[in-house]
Design a protein around this motif. Structure first.
Motif, PDB file in Angstrom:
ATOM      1  N   LEU A 137       7.649   3.391  -1.064  1.00 56.62           N
ATOM      2  CA  LEU A 137       6.502   3.757  -2.716  1.00 56.62           C
ATOM      3  C   LEU A 137       6.875   2.434  -3.840  1.00 56.62           C
ATOM      4  CD1 LEU A 137       3.837   4.801  -3.223  1.00 56.62           C
ATOM      5  CD2 LEU A 137       6.052   7.064  -3.541  1.00 56.62           C
ATOM      6  N   ASN A 174       3.534   7.857   3.326  1.00 55.15           N
ATOM      7  CA  ASN A 174       2.283   9.415   2.689  1.00 55.15           C
ATOM      8  C   ASN A 174       1.380   8.337   2.513  1.00 55.15           C
ATOM      9  OD1 ASN A 174       1.494  11.496   1.505  1.00 55.15           O
ATOM     10  ND2 ASN A 174       2.788  12.764   2.553  1.00 55.15           N
ATOM     11  N   GLU A 205      -1.459  10.241   0.922  1.00 62.51           N
ATOM     12  CA  GLU A 205      -1.530  10.402   0.052  1.00 62.51           C
ATOM     13  C   GLU A 205      -1.210   9.619  -1.336  1.00 62.51           C
ATOM     14  OE1 GLU A 205      -1.464  12.322   2.715  1.00 62.51           O
ATOM     15  OE2 GLU A 205      -3.165  12.668   2.939  1.00 62.51           O
ATOM     16  N   GLU A 206       0.053   9.983  -1.247  1.00 55.25           N
ATOM     17  CA  GLU A 206       0.693   9.709  -2.484  1.00 55.25           C
ATOM     18  C   GLU A 206       0.954   8.204  -2.913  1.00 55.25           C
ATOM     19  OE1 GLU A 206       4.761   9.422  -1.367  1.00 55.25           O
ATOM     20  OE2 GLU A 206       5.372  12.374  -1.525  1.00 55.25           O
ATOM     21  N   LYS A 258      -2.585   7.611  -4.678  1.00 54.50           N
ATOM     22  CA  LYS A 258      -1.854   8.747  -5.901  1.00 54.50           C
ATOM     23  C   LYS A 258      -1.036   7.505  -6.392  1.00 54.50           C
ATOM     24  CE  LYS A 258      -0.137  12.980  -7.935  1.00 54.50           C
ATOM     25  NZ  LYS A 258       0.953  13.966  -8.399  1.00 54.50           N
ATOM     26  N   GLU A 259      -1.132   6.999  -6.182  1.00 59.08           N
ATOM     27  CA  GLU A 259      -0.196   6.025  -7.415  1.00 59.08           C
ATOM     28  C   GLU A 259      -0.946   4.992  -7.596  1.00 59.08           C
ATOM     29  OE1 GLU A 259       2.764   6.596  -8.818  1.00 59.08           O
ATOM     30  OE2 GLU A 259       3.611   8.615  -7.814  1.00 59.08           O
TER      31      GLU A 259
END
Length: 358
Positions: free
Chosen positions: A173, A209, A211-212, A215-216
C-alpha cells in the motif's frame, strides 16, 4: 534411494565405470538481449488474458502487436554491430575517452538487441505479459481496439482482454500510494481534470485489501484536482489496477465501457448484439400488450429495488471465456454522506487465486 545401475563387463576383461548421473535444474527462461525474465516493478507493457492456451496467446499477441506497432511506429530497426563498434577506434590516443566510447557502444548494442515486444513471465495462469520498449502501451492498445471496433474483424481466437500497463510498482500500500501520486498527475493534476472510475483485480495475492487500495487511489485523484469527479456510467478515464503476486500494474485508459472492458472478443460482437437487441425491442413495441406488461414488470421490480435500504452495491465480475457482458455498475450511497463521489469507485474485480481465466 535408487541403487546405481551396474555396467556389464566389457570385452577383454576390463570393466567400464559408470558415469555419474546428474539432474539438471530447471533454468529460468531468459529474454533475448538480457531483458527481464518476469514481471517486475519498473516495466511497461501489455497485460493479456487468454482462454487456457498461453502459448497460442503469445503467438497471437506478437502478430497483432507487430502489425499495429509497425503501422504506428514503423518497422523495427536493428543497428549493425560492426557499424556501432567501428567508431570506438577513432581516439586511440586518449585511453579514457576510448574506454567511455566503448562502454557507450556496448550499451547501445544491448538496447538494440531488445525487441519492441517481449513476453515475460506474468506470475499467474492464463495471463500473459508483453514487455514493451520505445512505445506508449495505452495509445497502441487503444488504436487496436478502435480499429477492431470499427471494422468488426475478429483477429484473435484465444486472447480475451488486452490491457495497457503504463507503470508497475511493488504491491504494497505505501509503495502504491507513493508511486500513484506521480503516476496519476498527467491525467488528473490541475489544470487537467476529468471524470473517472477505478477497477481493481487481484491475482495470487492475499495481503492487499481491495477497499483500502480504492480509497487511497480515489483520495489521491481528488487531491490532485478537486474537480475530478466519479462517473460510473461513462467516465472519461478508467484507472485500472491489476495486482499479480507482489507487483501492482497501473494504467489510465479511455473508452473502457465503449470497448467492453478492453475485451477483443466482445468488441467484435457488440454491433451484432445491439442490432439483435433493437430488433427484439421493435418486436415488443409492435405488440402493445406485451410491451405494456413488460414495462409494468420492470417498473415493479425497480420500485421493489428502490424500496430496500440504501446500501453500496458491488457488482460481481462477469468475465468468462470470451463471453463477458458489461456489468451494471450500480452504487447507492446514503443521503447526507460526505463526499459521495469518493464513497464507491469500484465497478469490477473480485480477488482470485490459482487458475484465473479472466
Amino acid at each position: 534411494m535408487a541403487s546405481p545401475v551396474q555396467q556389464s563387463p566389457q570385452p577383454g576383461g576390463g570393466k567400464r565405470k559408470g558415469k555419474a548421473q546428474y539432474v539438471q535444474a530447471k533454468r529460468a527462461r531468459r529474454c533475448d538481449g538480457g531483458g527481464p525474465r518476469q514481471l517486475e516493478p519498473g516495466l511497461q507493457g501489455i497485460l493479456i488474458t487468454c482462454n487456457m492456451n498461453e502459448r497460442k496467446c503469445v503467438e497471437e499477441a506478437y502478430s497483432l502487436l507487430n502489425e499495429y506497432g509497425d503501422d504506428m511506429y514503423g518497422p523495427e530497426k536493428f543497428a549493425d554491430k560492426d557499424q556501432q563498434l567501428s567508431g570506438s577506434e577513432a581516439e586511440d590516443d586518449d585511453v579514457e575517452a576510448a574506454l567511455k566510447k566503448e562502454v557507450g557502444d556496448i550499451k547501445a548494442s544491448t538496447e538494440m538487441r531488445l525487441r519492441r515486444f517481449q513476453s515475460v513471465e506474468s506470475g499467474a495462469n492464463n495471463v500473459v505479459f508483453i514487455r514493451t520498449l520505445g512505445i506508449e502501451p495505452e495509445k497502441l492498445v487503444h488504436h487496436i481496439l478502435q480499429d477492431i471496433y470499427k471494422t468488426k474483424k475478429k483477429k484473435t481466437r484465444v486472447i480475451l482482454r488486452m490491457l495497457p500497463i503504463s507503470g508497475t510498482c511493488k504491491a504494497f500500500l505505501e509503495d502504491m500510494k507513493r508511486y500513484a501520486e506521480t503516476f496519476l498527475e498527467p491525467w488528473f493534476k490541475a489544470p487537467n481534470k476529468g471524470t473517472f472510475q477505478i477497477v481493481y483485480k487481484s491475482r495470487n495475492n492475499s495481503h492487499m485489501n481491495r477497499e483500502e487500495v480504492i480509497k487511497e487511489l480515489a483520495g489521491i485523484v481528488g487531491s490532485l484536482n478537486s474537480e475530478n469527479k466519479v462517473d460510473l456510467t461513462n467516465p472519461q478515464y478508467t484507472v485500472v489496477v491489476e495486482i499479480i503476486k507482489a507487483v501492482c500494474c497501473l494504467s489510465v485508459v479511455k473508452d473502457y465501457t465503449l470497448f467492453r472492458k478492453y475485451n477483443l472478443q466482445e468488441v467484435v460482437k457488440s454491433a451484432k448484439d445491439s442490432s439483435q437487441l433493437n430488433a427484439k425491442q421493435a418486436a415488443l413495441t409492435g405488440n402493445g400488450k406485451e410491451a405494456k406488461l413488460e414495462s409494468g414488470d420492470k417498473s415493479n421490480q425497480k420500485d421493489a429495488a428502490e424500496g430496500k435500504n440504501n446500501q453500496q452495491v458491488v457488482p460481481e465480475d462477469s468475465e468468462e471465456l470470451g463471453q463477458t457482458e458489461p456489468v451494471s455498475e450500480t452504487h447507492v450511497v446514503s443521503e447526507g454522506a460526505a463526499k459521495p463521489e469518493l464513497a464507491s469507485q469500484v465497478t469490477e474485480g473480485s480477488e482470485s487465486h490459482g487458475n484465473d481465466l479472466s
